[in-house]
Design an enzyme around this catalytic site. Structure first.
Site, mmCIF file in Angstrom:
data_model
loop_
_atom_site.group_PDB
_atom_site.id
_atom_site.type_symbol
_atom_site.label_atom_id
_atom_site.label_comp_id
_atom_site.label_asym_id
_atom_site.label_seq_id
_atom_site.Cartn_x
_atom_site.Cartn_y
_atom_site.Cartn_z
ATOM 1 N N ASP A 196 74.509 22.054 35.670
ATOM 2 C CA ASP A 196 75.362 21.014 36.255
ATOM 3 C C ASP A 196 74.777 20.545 37.590
ATOM 4 O OD1 ASP A 196 77.465 19.371 36.897
ATOM 5 O OD2 ASP A 196 79.011 20.917 36.771
ATOM 6 N N HIS A 218 79.618 12.910 27.637
ATOM 7 C CA HIS A 218 79.828 12.850 29.093
ATOM 8 C C HIS A 218 78.674 12.134 29.805
ATOM 9 C CE1 HIS A 218 81.499 14.174 32.924
ATOM 10 N NE2 HIS A 218 80.325 14.669 33.249
#
Ligand code: HEM
Length: 399
Positions: free
Chosen positions: A221, A309
């Protein structure tokens, strides 16, 4: 001014401005606690690493994120004036300058706890209500207001809003705890605590610092970041006092790990558009390969789903990218053994309206990840510019 490359700063320099101890041999006390002679030990430790509090911009934004991050929102006492807020910021800035340098705060009752800051940064912000104070109304940056309510939001007041933000980050939780205690002691005559959010990343030294960290959902991330901080992160227009500052959107996002656990690996990767093992896009081989949003599979369908996403969050204009500096949270277990965990999503950008909101709207509309993530807290802060030694944060607004 040179436009620093965020990725390079984070990955290569590490952003540590002073590393006092790296070449210094450590001295350890005898393990048995006896007052005998201390032994020389040639190992190096990160406790004495410092990040300068002073500068054109506040530390804690482009600084490579240390392992621990605590975000504290203060609620100013009713009747707080511009002068009183200035007094508080003067005190807190002085504490921050000392503690980040590895020095005790004034009247520090536990001065020894200040001596190992472990890359401590203290970053201050002002929430929307600060600009309701007499004399500050016309100085509100247009972006500093609560976000509109999104369909995916399940916001709880206990994690939302706030007048003054104190963001504390360090590689040692003891440094964070001590800084919290010292700063809150000095803030108490002016404010109460609205909320505290404690977050963590991988422990310092647990992996190569160039590696992107994983979040509690297991994903790498933070791969895609803005290339030019001067254009994407620092404010250059609007009220003059705010130039060199930035905006912070802080979203507390619960991860629904029980249902996420039930998804097979392929489904998890499909929801994001990147592989779990190495963070590579489903259209590439390594983490840094560009995401190919045009690629089709043998059936003529997009390899990266229309609702993945990374497609929904993608911003084509690099100058409009947000700086993501997320921390994980894990607030323990219910009596039934269910986790209370997720991400403290910290996004810094020059403009909330031009950079953050379009992404958040696209994610709200349709993002496969929404199935397993729930925003439960939301706050917006103006992060004032940095200050020189002898000055204080907020002086350009309150001084
Ligand atoms: C718990 C919630 C979230 C999780 C688990 C999550 C996870 C991820 C992951 C794994 C990636 C791909 C790797 C990377 O580029 O870092 C990513 C990319 C990204 N995310 Fe999120 N994210 C979350 C929430 C958000 C939110 C709230 C926003 C902004 C409103 C956002 C904006 C982005 C952006 C801009 C990218 C890069 C897209 C690209 O250009 O490829 N994310 N996120």
């Amino acid at each position: 001014m040179n436009a620093p490359n965020v990725g390079r700063r984070w990955l290569i320099t590490g952003g540590v401005l002073a590393v006092g101890s790296m070449a210094t041999a450590a001295v350890t006390a005898p393990a048995d606690g006896s007052p005998g002679e201390a032994k020389q030990d040639n190992r190096t430790f990160f406790g004495q690493e410092t990040v300068s509090f002073h500068g054109a911009h506040q530390a804690g934004v482009l600084t490579p994120p240390p392992a621990h991050g605590t975000f504290i929102a203060l609620a100013l006492l009713p009747g707080t004036t511009k002068r009183l807020l200035g007094n508080m910021m003067r005190l807190l800035s002085d504490d921050a300058a000392r503690l980040t340098a590895g020095l005790p705060a004034l009247a520090d009752t536990e001065p020894e706890l200040a001596l190992a800051p472990g890359r401590l940064t203290v970053t201050f912000g002002f929430g929307p209500e600060v600009f309701a104070i007499d004399g500050l109304e016309s100085l509100r940056p247009s972006d500093i207001e609560p976000l509109p309510r999104f369909g995916i939001d399940r916001l709880e007041p206990r994690w939302s809003g706030g007048d003054v933000l104190i963001q504390l980050c360090a590689d040692d939780p003891m440094a964070v705890a001590h800084a919290q205690r010292m700063l809150i002691k000095d803030a108490r005559p002016f404010a109460t605590v609205a909320w505290v959010q404690k977050g963590f990343r991988n422990a310092a030294g647990s992996a190569h610092p160039e590696l992107t960290q994983r979040n509690v959902m297991g994903q790498l991330d933070g791969t895609i970041q803005p290339p030019l901080a001067d254009r994407s992160v620092w404010v250059g227009d609007g009220p003059a006092w705010f130039h060199g500052g930035t905006t912070l959107v802080l979203r507390r996002i619960r991860a629904e790990l029980e249902t996420w656990d039930a998804v097979e690996r392929e489904g998890k990767e499909h929801s994001v558009g990147r592989r779990l093992a190495d963070g590579a896009p489903l259209t590439g081989h390594t983490e840094r390969d560009p995401v190919d949003l045009t690629a089709k599979n043998s059936l003529g369908l997009p390899v990266i789903s229309t609702f993945a996403h990374v497609r929904r969050a993608h911003v084509a204009d690099e100058n409009l990218r947000i700086l993501r500096r997320p921390y994980n949270y894990d607030d323990g277990l219910s009596t039934g053994g269910l986790p209370d965990t997720g991400i403290i999503f910290a996004s810094y950008q020059a403009s909330v309206a031009k950079q953050f909101l379009p992404i958040q709207r696209a994610l709200d509309e349709s993002d496969l990840l929404n199935e397993w993530t729930t925003p439960i807290g939301s706050a917006v802060f103006a992060i004032p510019p940095g200050c020189a030694p002898g000055q204080w944060i907020g002086q350009t607004l309150l001084g």
